[in-house]
Write a protein that holds these residues in place. Structure first.
Motif, PDB file in Angstrom:
ATOM      1  N   ALA A 287      -7.662   2.352 -13.845  1.00 57.60           N
ATOM      2  CA  ALA A 287      -7.739   1.802 -12.493  1.00 57.60           C
ATOM      3  C   ALA A 287      -8.506   2.746 -11.565  1.00 57.60           C
ATOM      4  O   ALA A 287      -8.617   2.499 -10.370  1.00 57.60           O
ATOM      5  CB  ALA A 287      -6.335   1.553 -11.957  1.00 57.60           C
TER       6      ALA A 287
ATOM      7  N   GLY B 228       0.790  -1.226   0.000  1.00 56.16           N
ATOM      8  CA  GLY B 228       0.000   0.000   0.000  1.00 56.16           C
ATOM      9  C   GLY B 228       0.823   1.278   0.000  1.00 56.16           C
ATOM     10  O   GLY B 228       0.279   2.379   0.129  1.00 56.16           O
TER      11      GLY B 228
ATOM     12  N   GLY C  13       2.207   2.643  -2.445  1.00 55.03           N
ATOM     13  CA  GLY C  13       1.913   3.412  -3.655  1.00 55.03           C
ATOM     14  C   GLY C  13       2.773   3.044  -4.850  1.00 55.03           C
ATOM     15  O   GLY C  13       2.776   3.736  -5.863  1.00 55.03           O
ATOM     16  N   LYS C  14       3.474   1.927  -4.748  1.00 50.39           N
ATOM     17  CA  LYS C  14       4.401   1.531  -5.813  1.00 50.39           C
ATOM     18  C   LYS C  14       3.678   1.290  -7.140  1.00 50.39           C
ATOM     19  O   LYS C  14       4.046   1.871  -8.166  1.00 50.39           O
ATOM     20  CB  LYS C  14       5.170   0.259  -5.397  1.00 50.39           C
ATOM     21  CG  LYS C  14       5.893   0.389  -4.066  1.00 50.39           C
ATOM     22  CD  LYS C  14       6.616  -0.885  -3.667  1.00 50.39           C
ATOM     23  CE  LYS C  14       5.746  -2.098  -3.453  1.00 50.39           C
ATOM     24  NZ  LYS C  14       4.788  -2.007  -2.327  1.00 50.39           N
ATOM     25  N   SER C  15       2.653   0.422  -7.093  1.00 46.38           N
ATOM     26  CA  SER C  15       1.926   0.120  -8.338  1.00 46.38           C
ATOM     27  C   SER C  15       1.288   1.374  -8.905  1.00 46.38           C
ATOM     28  O   SER C  15       1.224   1.550 -10.129  1.00 46.38           O
ATOM     29  CB  SER C  15       0.822  -0.910  -8.083  1.00 46.38           C
ATOM     30  OG  SER C  15       1.382  -2.108  -7.621  1.00 46.38           O
ATOM     31  N   THR C  16       0.841   2.233  -8.023  1.00 44.68           N
ATOM     32  CA  THR C  16       0.193   3.472  -8.463  1.00 44.68           C
ATOM     33  C   THR C  16       1.152   4.331  -9.291  1.00 44.68           C
ATOM     34  O   THR C  16       0.765   4.871 -10.332  1.00 44.68           O
ATOM     35  CB  THR C  16      -0.297   4.252  -7.221  1.00 44.68           C
ATOM     36  OG1 THR C  16      -1.291   3.463  -6.572  1.00 44.68           O
ATOM     37  CG2 THR C  16      -0.870   5.598  -7.600  1.00 44.68           C
TER      38      THR C  16
HETATM   39  P1  ATP Z   1       1.033  -3.540  -2.955  1.00 42.28           P
HETATM   40  O1  ATP Z   1       2.387  -4.084  -2.893  1.00 42.28           O
HETATM   41  O2  ATP Z   1       0.165  -3.989  -1.807  1.00 42.28           O
HETATM   42  O3  ATP Z   1       0.363  -3.653  -4.299  1.00 42.28           O
HETATM   43  P2  ATP Z   1       1.653  -0.775  -3.547  1.00 42.28           P
HETATM   44  O4  ATP Z   1       2.811  -0.130  -2.901  1.00 42.28           O
HETATM   45  O5  ATP Z   1       1.787  -1.197  -4.961  1.00 42.28           O
HETATM   46  O6  ATP Z   1       1.162  -1.972  -2.649  1.00 42.28           O
HETATM   47  P3  ATP Z   1      -0.675   0.626  -4.431  1.00 42.28           P
HETATM   48  O7  ATP Z   1      -1.306  -0.623  -4.965  1.00 42.28           O
HETATM   49  O8  ATP Z   1      -0.147   1.604  -5.360  1.00 42.28           O
HETATM   50  O9  ATP Z   1       0.450   0.234  -3.401  1.00 42.28           O
HETATM   51  O10 ATP Z   1      -1.749   1.296  -3.478  1.00 42.28           O
HETATM   52  C1  ATP Z   1      -1.565   2.579  -2.847  1.00 42.28           C
HETATM   53  C2  ATP Z   1      -2.862   2.991  -2.170  1.00 42.28           C
HETATM   54  O11 ATP Z   1      -3.878   3.197  -3.152  1.00 42.28           O
HETATM   55  C3  ATP Z   1      -3.420   1.965  -1.208  1.00 42.28           C
HETATM   56  O12 ATP Z   1      -4.026   2.658  -0.144  1.00 42.28           O
HETATM   57  C4  ATP Z   1      -4.451   1.239  -2.034  1.00 42.28           C
HETATM   58  O13 ATP Z   1      -5.474   0.729  -1.222  1.00 42.28           O
HETATM   59  C5  ATP Z   1      -4.981   2.345  -2.934  1.00 42.28           C
HETATM   60  N1  ATP Z   1      -5.430   1.827  -4.240  1.00 42.28           N
HETATM   61  C6  ATP Z   1      -4.675   1.147  -5.147  1.00 42.28           C
HETATM   62  N2  ATP Z   1      -5.375   0.862  -6.255  1.00 42.28           N
HETATM   63  C7  ATP Z   1      -6.610   1.376  -6.052  1.00 42.28           C
HETATM   64  C8  ATP Z   1      -7.810   1.433  -6.840  1.00 42.28           C
HETATM   65  N3  ATP Z   1      -7.854   0.895  -8.066  1.00 42.28           N
HETATM   66  N4  ATP Z   1      -8.882   2.061  -6.309  1.00 42.28           N
HETATM   67  C9  ATP Z   1      -8.838   2.607  -5.065  1.00 42.28           C
HETATM   68  N5  ATP Z   1      -7.753   2.601  -4.286  1.00 42.28           N
HETATM   69  C10 ATP Z   1      -6.650   1.997  -4.761  1.00 42.28           C
END
Ligand code: ATP
Length: 241
Positions: free
Chosen positions: A55, A38, A40-43
């Motif tokens: 998304a 969470g 925010g990496k994937s974001t």
């Molecule tokens: P992970 O390793 O768990 O995937 P991450 O570092 O990639 O984590 P993200 O997936 O970018 O994190 O998520 C960052 C924040 O945005 C989190 O609070 C997550 O719940 C939220 N989030 C991610 N995708 C969505 C979406 N499609 N709709 C709403 N909130 C989202």
């Protein structure tokens, strides 16, 4: 070069997924973003390739530039033509299509048929098992083979920057090694790489430079070797006591 400057991203009204994130990937460089669930990496990856909107997210602050042009909130289909390919988490391949059809579909970005054929041949050289199974439905491949196919699909647009989200998630150690070696090789051939990996040790062994993300902002950055040696990184992300 890809540059994210002070980027702020929201999903809907409530969720702030990036909160002033700044990072860059120079031409041909290999970079990782590490951080907890969470963070925010994937974001950030989605924002860079333009799939963020699909998304449900939006860049609401800062800017993202690629080779000197703004790309924040541009369409993924335009960004891929400008040289950024995104291999998403969860090895999305078309399960009903054959391996070869998956590659052909990904290569549609290229007008030149001969070039598409050449890239498909290159994929089979990179991962011979894909060539052996070219006529089989992709859904019948193992998890590791599907990841290989997903990577090759990304390469079918001849990207200058390949974005990889969790390419080794859930794979057996031997396959993890194979995927890591192929990412190194792709980088070695001149393609930039932006990698997110649950397995930070693997990520740091593949890239040159790393960013640590917490709550949507970069809290630490440096050459991979430096981060590998950092006590904080070792304790928090590499499982060292
Ligand atoms: P992970 O390793 O768990 O995937 P991450 O570092 O990639 O984590 P993200 O997936 O970018 O994190 O998520 C960052 C924040 O945005 C989190 O609070 C997550 O719940 C939220 N989030 C991610 N995708 C969505 C979406 N499609 N709709 C709403 N909130 C989202």
């Amino acid at each position: 070069m890809l540059k994210l400057s002070d980027v702020r991203i929201t999903y809907g009204a409530g969720v702030i997924a990036a909160d002033g994130a700044t990072l860059s990937v120079a031409d041909g460089q290999a970079v990782t973003i590490i951080g907890g669930n969470g963070a925010g990496k994937s974001t950030l990856l989605r924002a860079a390739s333009g799939v963020l909107r699909a998304a449900g997210g939006r860049v609401v602050g800062g800017d993202i530039t690629w080779r000197d042009g703004r790309i924040d909130n541009r369409r993924a289909s335009e960004i891929v033509r400008e040289g950024i390919a995104h291999v998403p988490e969860g090895r999305r391949v078309f399960g009903n299509l054959s391996v070869e059809e998956n590659l052909e579909a990904a290569g549609i970005v290229l007008r030149d048929r001969a070039e598409r054929r050449r890239l498909i041949a290159e994929a089979y050289e990179r991962f011979p098992v894909l060539g052996e199974r070219r006529r089989q439905p992709a859904g019948l491949l193992s998890g590791g083979e599907q990841q290989m196919l997903a990577i090759c699909r990304g390469l079918m647009s001849k990207p200058r920057l390949l974005i990889l989200d969790e390419p080794t998630l859930g794979l057996a150690p031997l396959i993890v090694k194979q995927i890591a070696a192929s990412v190194k090789e792709i980088h070695g051939s001149g393609t930039g790489v932006l990698l997110v990996e649950q397995n930070a040790a693997v990520a740091l062994s593949v890239v040159e430079y790393a960013y640590v993300l917490e709550s949507g902002r970069v809290v630490l950055e440096g050459p991979a070797a430096e981060l590998q040696a950092s006590d904080d990184v070792r304790r928090l992300y590499l499982g060292a006591g």
